[in-house]
Structures are given as C-alpha cells and as structure tokens.
Scaffold this motif. Structure first.
Motif, PDB file in Angstrom:
ATOM      1  N   UNK A 139      39.351  43.345  42.869  1.00 24.82           N
ATOM      2  CA  UNK A 139      39.895  41.982  42.574  1.00 24.82           C
ATOM      3  C   UNK A 139      41.169  41.808  42.205  1.00 24.82           C
ATOM      4  N   UNK A 140      42.009  40.847  42.657  1.00 30.18           N
ATOM      5  CA  UNK A 140      41.546  39.703  43.297  1.00 30.18           C
ATOM      6  C   UNK A 140      41.847  40.104  44.919  1.00 30.18           C
ATOM      7  N   UNK A 141      41.049  39.437  45.654  1.00 31.09           N
ATOM      8  CA  UNK A 141      41.288  39.675  47.038  1.00 31.09           C
ATOM      9  C   UNK A 141      41.729  38.574  47.932  1.00 31.09           C
ATOM     10  N   UNK A 142      42.289  37.693  47.195  1.00 29.73           N
ATOM     11  CA  UNK A 142      42.948  36.484  47.980  1.00 29.73           C
ATOM     12  C   UNK A 142      43.112  35.005  47.331  1.00 29.73           C
ATOM     13  N   UNK A 143      42.482  34.917  45.950  1.00 25.35           N
ATOM     14  CA  UNK A 143      42.565  33.749  45.331  1.00 25.35           C
ATOM     15  C   UNK A 143      43.947  33.337  44.838  1.00 25.35           C
ATOM     16  N   UNK A 144      44.679  34.549  44.621  1.00 25.06           N
ATOM     17  CA  UNK A 144      45.954  34.428  43.793  1.00 25.06           C
ATOM     18  C   UNK A 144      46.861  35.149  44.571  1.00 25.06           C
ATOM     19  N   UNK A 145      47.671  34.632  45.350  1.00 21.57           N
ATOM     20  CA  UNK A 145      48.774  35.579  45.995  1.00 21.57           C
ATOM     21  C   UNK A 145      49.891  35.973  45.533  1.00 21.57           C
ATOM     22  N   UNK A 149      51.509  39.083  35.547  1.00 24.02           N
ATOM     23  CA  UNK A 149      50.682  40.350  34.847  1.00 24.02           C
ATOM     24  C   UNK A 149      49.466  40.060  34.011  1.00 24.02           C
ATOM     25  N   UNK A 150      49.589  38.974  33.238  1.00 19.50           N
ATOM     26  CA  UNK A 150      48.463  38.595  32.378  1.00 19.50           C
ATOM     27  C   UNK A 150      47.169  38.071  33.341  1.00 19.50           C
ATOM     28  N   UNK A 151      47.386  37.667  34.287  1.00 18.20           N
ATOM     29  CA  UNK A 151      46.141  37.453  35.204  1.00 18.20           C
ATOM     30  C   UNK A 151      45.577  38.688  35.931  1.00 18.20           C
ATOM     31  N   UNK A 187      55.553  48.403  42.208  1.00 13.96           N
ATOM     32  CA  UNK A 187      56.607  47.130  42.042  1.00 13.96           C
ATOM     33  C   UNK A 187      56.499  46.637  40.507  1.00 13.96           C
ATOM     34  N   UNK A 188      57.250  45.819  40.225  1.00 21.84           N
ATOM     35  CA  UNK A 188      57.617  45.396  38.970  1.00 21.84           C
ATOM     36  C   UNK A 188      56.198  44.773  38.461  1.00 21.84           C
ATOM     37  N   UNK A 189      55.397  44.044  39.159  1.00 23.78           N
ATOM     38  CA  UNK A 189      54.083  43.511  38.772  1.00 23.78           C
ATOM     39  C   UNK A 189      53.263  44.811  38.151  1.00 23.78           C
ATOM     40  N   UNK A 190      52.955  45.766  39.166  1.00 24.19           N
ATOM     41  CA  UNK A 190      52.234  46.869  38.828  1.00 24.19           C
ATOM     42  C   UNK A 190      52.662  47.642  37.620  1.00 24.19           C
ATOM     43  N   UNK A 191      53.828  47.779  37.522  1.00 20.81           N
ATOM     44  CA  UNK A 191      54.399  48.575  36.178  1.00 20.81           C
ATOM     45  C   UNK A 191      54.098  47.693  34.766  1.00 20.81           C
ATOM     46  N   UNK A 223      44.208  44.446  41.381  1.00 24.53           N
ATOM     47  CA  UNK A 223      45.405  44.075  42.061  1.00 24.53           C
ATOM     48  C   UNK A 223      45.646  42.632  42.617  1.00 24.53           C
ATOM     49  N   UNK A 224      46.870  42.329  42.868  1.00 22.02           N
ATOM     50  CA  UNK A 224      46.893  40.932  43.195  1.00 22.02           C
ATOM     51  C   UNK A 224      46.433  40.492  44.569  1.00 22.02           C
ATOM     52  N   UNK A 225      46.220  39.105  44.512  1.00 24.42           N
ATOM     53  CA  UNK A 225      45.533  38.788  45.883  1.00 24.42           C
ATOM     54  C   UNK A 225      46.110  38.938  47.081  1.00 24.42           C
ATOM     55  N   UNK A 226      47.270  39.120  47.270  1.00 24.02           N
ATOM     56  CA  UNK A 226      47.873  39.508  48.560  1.00 24.02           C
ATOM     57  C   UNK A 226      47.588  40.928  48.849  1.00 24.02           C
ATOM     58  N   UNK A 227      47.789  41.993  47.922  1.00 28.49           N
ATOM     59  CA  UNK A 227      47.665  43.155  48.013  1.00 28.49           C
ATOM     60  C   UNK A 227      46.316  43.644  48.337  1.00 28.49           C
ATOM     61  N   UNK A 228      45.419  43.013  47.670  1.00 29.90           N
ATOM     62  CA  UNK A 228      43.720  42.987  47.548  1.00 29.90           C
ATOM     63  C   UNK A 228      43.365  42.717  49.139  1.00 29.90           C
ATOM     64  N   UNK A 229      43.737  41.689  49.481  1.00 31.36           N
ATOM     65  CA  UNK A 229      43.662  41.033  50.742  1.00 31.36           C
ATOM     66  C   UNK A 229      43.955  42.086  51.964  1.00 31.36           C
ATOM     67  N   UNK A 230      45.048  42.680  51.635  1.00 25.97           N
ATOM     68  CA  UNK A 230      45.515  43.549  52.843  1.00 25.97           C
ATOM     69  C   UNK A 230      44.568  44.771  52.530  1.00 25.97           C
TER      70      UNK A 230
END
Lengths: 349, 349
Positions: A139-145, A149-151, A187-191, A223-230
């Motif tokens: 998660x997330x797999x697409x609700x928040x693309x 970081x806090x999410x 990427x910056x988010x993951x770090x 993961x973020x919803x974009x990467x998770x969806x991919x």
C-alpha cells in the motif's frame, strides 16, 4: 454479521456478484445485503432457485459506471449502489462492504459517507500480493499518486495493524519498497520515509527491492500510490505474459501437447494462485469502516473470497486497533490542512 | 570496429568476460580490447588456448567494486578498468564500450570521461524489456530518481533515435508509462510529461499502463528512473517467482516429472527469453559515446550479446542522430543549471 455487497459493481455484475453472494452464504454462511436494482437482482437470484435466508436485497436505483469521473459521479448519484451500500455501514445495518466497482468511486463514496479515521492524513488502498501463503500487503496502490513522507509512515502503521488483526501476524515486518537495499537509496520521498520509519515503533525491516518482494521478506510494503500501482500492474502483466507464452509453447508440438495435458491441473492451480483477485480483495485503510475492493473482473469465486475477507476484517477488531494506533503516532504536529482536504488524488486508482 | 570491454566488471569477471569476448570474436568477428589486469586476463585467455588475432589486452590496474560509492570510486581510481576503457573511446581507439560492472560507476565514468551530448539535460539508462521480438526500450531505469518533466521528454527523444537507428524501426512509437490510459491520469510529473510529449514531433502513443507493456503497444517507454527501476525489478522478481514455482510443481509428482522432462528444452528457452540479460544490455543514452551496460551476473553468452549490441550501436549512426535530434527540441529555454551539474542522482542505479 452482514456484509453489504455493491451488487452492480464490476464488469460481470450483477450475474457474478449475485452468484458470489450465494456461494459465500452456502460455503461460509455469510449473510449478504445485495445492493442494487432490485428487479435485476431478483432475476439473477431466480436463476439460482430464488432468495435463500440470509440474502436480502436493498434497492439502489443508480450505478456509477467504470468510466465516470468517480468523485463527481459519487456526489451526483446519491442513489448509486455504492453510496447506498456505504450508508448501510454508516447506519450500522451492515458490518463491512465489498465492491468490484470503480476503485476511485469506492474511495470517494467511503470518504463522503464514512469519513476518515481520526488522525489519518490520507486513506490508502492496499493489495495482497500473491507470493506467499498469507500474502503481502502492499500500500498504497493508487489512492494517492503524489505523497508526503508522513502519509507513507501512516501507510506502514495502518498496514501493520491490518496484517496483525486480520492475518494474526505478530509484529508484522514493514518494508519500504525501494530501488536499493542501502538506506541512502531511492528518490527524495523514499529516503525521507526511510528515516522516519526508523523512528516509529513499527518492526521496520528497511528497504525491499522489487525483485525481492516475492521472497516474502516483509508482511507490509509501503510505497506511494503511483509506484504501488505500477508494481501491481507489472506483476499482472508479466504473469499474463508468461502464462500465455507457456500456453503457446505447450501447444506448439504434439509431444508437448501430450505432456501439457498431464500438467494442466497443476498449471491451472499455479495460475490462479498468481491472481491478485484470488486473495480476497484490497482493503481501503483509513476510512471509518471495513471496506474491501474486489478486482473489476471479479467472478463469483472472487466475490465469494471478497465477502469472506470482508467478514474477517469486520470481525477482526482492525478498525478499533487502527483508531488506537494512529492517535499517538502522528509525527507532524500540524497536518497540512490543504493537503488533507484536497481530495483530487484520493479518488484516483 | 573495436569494442572496449571492461573485463573486470561484473560478478563473473574476468572468466566470463574473457570467454564472452572470445565467443564474440568467433561468432561475429568482433574485435575486442580486454581492459583490466593483464596477468589475470592472459591467464583466462590461456585456458582457451591463447590470444587470437583481434583480441588485445589493455592494462588497467584498478577495479571499481560493486559495493563502492560509484561516483567517488570512479574519481579516485583513475586506473580503474572502466575509466581506462572509457578513455579508449574518448581517444578514438575503440568504437563502443561494454561493462557488466556497477551501473552507477559506468555512468559516472562516462560523464567524467565523455561528458554529455550537447543539449542533453540528463543522460538516462535504458533497458530492453524482453517481451517482443525486437524488445521494448524502457528509460530511465535508475540514473535519475527524481526527474523534471523536460528530462522525460528528452528520454523519449533519445529512445526514439535509439530504436530507429539500432533496431531499424521507422518512427518508433513512444509511450508514457502511467497508471491509467486517460490523459488526466498519473502523478504530477506524468501529467505534465504527457502534455509536453504531445507537443513534440515524436510518434507519441499516449499513456501505457504497466500491465499492457508486454503486449508491445510501444517501442519506447518513458518513465522516471525510480519507477523504471521498480518496473524492471518487479518483472525480474515475478519471472523468477513463476519459474521457481513451475520447477516445484513439475517435480512434485512422478507423472509430472516425466511430462516435465519432455518439456524441459521448451521451458528453458522460454525462461532465457524472459531474461533482460539476453537482450544485449542496456544503453546509456545522452553520453558522448556508445556505452552499453550488461547485467551484473552476465555470463559469456550475455557478454557476447552485449558486445554484438555495442558494435551494432557503434555502427548505427545513433550518436550522430542523437546530436542532431536534441538541439532544436529542448523546450525549456533555460536549463536549470543547478540540476544539470548536480551529479548525485546520475550516479545511482
């Protein structure tokens, strides 16, 4: 326990949703409220010999179509099956909800009717990756693309609660989907998420590279919803590709065909195991109710699995645990109010 | 035509790199400069009966290890095999380069020794996805993990030139890897890139959902390096998972074993087709030279494929075409100088 089923949601509704509800009643004694066009539903039920005890119809006169802008459609069609089903949960007339309809519409309806669990910045959609016996929640797999970081930290917290309560995993291992093992990768988010996850009380197992996901090194993957969806869609695409290649090879020569006939049952079982749909559906996490989304192509078997999962979730105490888990954990003192109310991304999937 | 081979790069070097060079010479008459520790290389060559005409050794006394910080190692180890090999191209003593070493180090060395093609904001690493006969070029797969829209537009331009020149595809179809078909789908980056790609003269075929990649609906797939890396690694992980499941199933019962024995050659061929490594390696696009990266686990066969690909690239006129294609296409008048010189992300993969 009664599960509200969006009987009009999904490519194969209402034939397969009704058949799935009947299966769930017969196999697992799950009571189901079929929400949708009463006349159609009665017609489908009649094909199976009528309406058994424990199956009821709740009329809903509208449907959100797969290609409609979900947030808008949910607001305009007050009598849409997904809205009526969501109201059943809200009113306490159902304990959980299953829909194979447009995921964005299910999320939009859940936010509209149920709202968020207090403390949740953004609800997420989880999927059970079909690689281990219990499955791996991603998660997330697409609700928040586009994510903060806090999410993602909260996705980890919500996922951990879900796997503990619904699957009975003690202290679930939470990993961050990332492109390298080392803490400096990504990427910056993951770090940023990596360093924040380290500060939580979660059992954080660090970065998990995508090729190691099938090895089952984590119970929850954030993961973020974009990467998770991919990631989910690549998995589906590659599995489809390999099995179609396999079919082609196995029918290319006579002696292959003979060997393939012997192997057919084993191969079919393998194929179905690789199916995200077989894993009972994807939970919406962070909304004020037990809501499960089934695959848009869900057949009766998948609907049955989804209803079973929905009843497990409802009976697991997951929601109460979530309410407790998120209150003290919010790290950012002030939640970005603009981001929290901006609903654009929440309605995509 | 002579190809510089980083003979010390990769998990199986120098045994497999040397064996691969000999295969390439024998099968395709490709001349190879083996760059590395001369004594070790001579030893390996001796195992195969000595050094044939067309194979030469170029001494390099240092090696960049897989676990070193690549940018730093490349700067410090001036005599590293990758640096010496890169210098051969720079000096015109070799026409292309192949390395199975650390991708980040290859990129760092290429930037240091060769620099960027004029007009290129950020070079990218491409991978040939193994789903169609010619393969599908996906880029970036890890050189740039946080991207600006203009970079992805250039990835599309560079990818288009590569597939046209190296694979002879007339007007390659360029797609944007995205989580939905509609133009409004995706994160902020994808949405912006979508609208910019529409304004180019590329044959832009729109968004391609990840599950549709194997169907071959595009020749070039554009994405940021984080998402691209995830997509490639999910593909590898899922393929590994399915084939290991298959092996398990096929050995679970006696009559399966017998059937499996019949199918073994076909299954092995299928497996090897699914291997990114079999597709000849990943091009670095946007650096001033023909540079190909092979998989870190490349064996002699994969090195041979990589050398063949490197010689195809060198002979294709790809670089000249790239130089022409990028000059007029840069849309952002002022390139963000800070971003262009910040080399942090360029050295990750």
């Amino acid at each position: 326990m009664i599960i509200a089923l969006d009987a009009m949601g999904g490519d194969l509704a209402p034939a397969e949703t009704v058949a799935g509800a009947l299966l769930a009643k017969r196999e697992f004694d799950i009571d189901v409220a079929l929400v949708g066009a009463a006349a159609s539903l009665r017609q489908e039920l009649a094909k199976h010999g009528g309406t058994p005890a424990g199956i009821e119809i709740v009329e809903a006169t509208e449907v959100v179509e797969m290609d409609e802008p979900p947030a808008q459609a949910v607001r305009q069609k007050k009598q849409a099956s997904i809205n009526v089903a969501m109201s059943l949960i809200k009113a306490g007339d159902a304990d959980a909800l299953l829909s194979a309809g447009n995921t964005g519409a299910v999320m939009a309806s859940a936010l509209l009717k149920l709202g968020r669990v207090r403390g949740v910045e953004r609800p997420a959609i989880g999927a059970m990756a079909p690689f281990t016996e219990k499955g791996i929640l991603i998660l997330d797999i697409g609700a928040n693309v586009d994510c903060k970081p806090s999410w993602l930290v909260q996705f980890g917290q919500m996922g951990s609660v879900y796997m503990e309560k619904v699957f009975g995993i003690d202290q679930p291992r939470v990993g961050l989907l990332n492109i390298g093992e080392e803490d400096s990768k990504g990427n910056e988010l993951a770090q940023e998420v990596y360093s924040r996850l380290q500060e939580t009380s979660l059992r954080f197992v660090g970065n998990v590279e995508p090729d190691r996901v099938p090895l089952g090194v984590a119970d929850v993957l954030v993961t973020d919803g974009f990467t998770g969806n991919v990631a989910v869609k690549v998995t589906e695409g590659v599995a489809d590709f390999i099995f179609s290649q396999l079919r082609e090879v196995l029918s290319s020569r006579l002696h292959y065909k003979l060997a393939a006939a012997v192997l057919k049952p084993a191969l079919m079982e393998m194929r179905s195991k690789m199916d995200y749909g077989e894993y009972g559906g994807a939970p919406l996490l962070g909304v004020n109710g037990a809501v499960i989304v089934a695959h848009g192509r869900a057949d009766a078997q998948a609907i049955m699995s989804g209803l079973r999962r929905a009843s497990e979730v409802a009976g697991s105490g997951m929601l109460d645990a979530l309410r407790g888990a998120l209150q003290p954990a919010a790290r950012d003192g002030a939640i970005d109010a603009a981001a929290a109310t901006r609903s654009r991304d929440e309605t995509r999937a």
